[in-house]
Design a protein around this motif. Structure first.
Motif, PDB file in Angstrom:
ATOM      1  N   LYS A   1      -7.556  -1.216   1.771  1.00 51.96           N
ATOM      2  CA  LYS A   1      -7.433  -2.534   1.503  1.00 51.96           C
ATOM      3  C   LYS A   1      -7.142  -3.718   2.448  1.00 51.96           C
ATOM      4  CE  LYS A   1      -4.512  -3.244  -1.943  1.00 51.96           C
ATOM      5  NZ  LYS A   1      -3.449  -3.314  -3.135  1.00 51.96           N
TER       6      LYS A   1
ATOM      7  N   GLY B   1      -3.712   0.768   3.976  1.00 53.39           N
ATOM      8  CA  GLY B   1      -4.231  -0.733   5.142  1.00 53.39           C
ATOM      9  C   GLY B   1      -4.218   0.068   6.650  1.00 53.39           C
TER      10      GLY B   1
ATOM     11  N   VAL C   1       1.092  -0.969  -0.049  1.00 52.19           N
ATOM     12  CA  VAL C   1       0.211  -0.012   0.031  1.00 52.19           C
ATOM     13  C   VAL C   1       0.455   1.045   0.058  1.00 52.19           C
ATOM     14  CG1 VAL C   1      -1.743  -0.894   1.094  1.00 52.19           C
ATOM     15  CG2 VAL C   1      -0.034   0.140   2.550  1.00 52.19           C
TER      16      VAL C   1
ATOM     17  N   SER D   1      -3.324   3.972  -2.993  1.00 52.41           N
ATOM     18  CA  SER D   1      -4.069   3.212  -2.000  1.00 52.41           C
ATOM     19  C   SER D   1      -3.857   3.148  -0.765  1.00 52.41           C
ATOM     20  CB  SER D   1      -3.736   1.430  -1.765  1.00 52.41           C
ATOM     21  OG  SER D   1      -2.608   1.084  -2.327  1.00 52.41           O
TER      22      SER D   1
END
Length: 243
Positions: A66, A34, A3, A32
């Motif tokens: 994610k 997490g 990520v 992205s």
């Protein structure tokens, strides 16, 4: 599962309260992210670890993370001992983030400052080749050091080193916070109405979050913002990138 950003909080809901708008903003930019919770918040006055786990995963889904993982470290007794640091190194190497968002450098809750130190230490040690860790399949992990660690501001009013515009994301941030019905129930259905009042359970705390976002945004010319502190000051290659 690499990520771009890893957000770490010592308690479930730390991330949502303090940097969810920033995560949503960057997701729209194509990055992205997490989430990692260090503890289950088992010493919290309201709710239970099981309830808070369900709330945390609901919030993660709403934010579009994610993944969300919990390292099951001890709430209230967090230390930067070898076992705790290694657990966090393993998580960092697993997702190889470029940026880590961590708890406040110091705050009303002692765990926040301790978590900030633990995360900063783990991010550094994660880059040392001679510290060996293994993945879930028993394979040797590659060393990895994030480019930067930024500490989100939480309960106490700290002077931010920079702020992130969350004007377009504040409403969605509040929806994620609302997933924690056991913690913030005064405006929600009364399933937890019999639990004790806390400094964060009432409408005044929601008003405080909005006021803080307005305060952080004001000097930068934003309606609403989240504030961050740094230990290592960042460099700027182009002055025109700054608002």
């Amino acid at each position: 599962m690499k990520v771009d950003i890893l957000a770490i909080g010592v308690h479930p809901d730390d991330i949502e309260l303090s940097c969810a708008g920033t995560l949503l903003h960057h997701a729209d930019l194509g990055y992205s992210f997490g989430l990692v919770d260090l503890t289950r918040g088992e010493l919290g006055t309201r709710g239970t670890p099981e309830i808070r786990a369900r709330e945390a995963y609901a919030a993660a889904k709403k934010l579009g993370a994610k993944f969300r993982e919990n390292l099951d470290l001890p709430d209230g007794f967090l230390t930067a001992d070898e076992d705790s640091v290694r657990k966090l190194i393993t998580a960092i190497r697993y997702c190889q983030p470029d940026i880590v968002l961590a708890n406040a450098l110091s705050d009303r809750h002692p765990d926040h400052g301790r978590s900030a130190r633990l995360v900063a230490d783990a991010c550094y040690y994660s880059g040392l080749q001679k510290i060996e860790t293994t993945d879930l399949q028993g394979g040797k992990q590659q060393h990895w050091r994030p480019r930067a660690v930024y500490h989100y501001i939480q309960d106490r009013n700290r002077q931010p080193d920079f702020v992130v515009d969350i004007t377009a994301y504040h409403a969605r941030k509040m929806e994620a916070i609302a997933c924690y019905a056991s913690q913030f129930n005064d405006q929600l259905p009364s399933a937890y109405a019999g639990e004790p009042k806390t400094p964060i359970s009432g409408k005044d705390f929601m008003d405080f979050l909005h006021a803080k976002a307005r305060t952080f945004g004001r000097e930068a010319g934003y309606d609403l913002a989240e504030g961050f502190n740094v230990v290592r000051y960042p460099g700027v290659k182009d002055l025109f990138d700054l608002d």
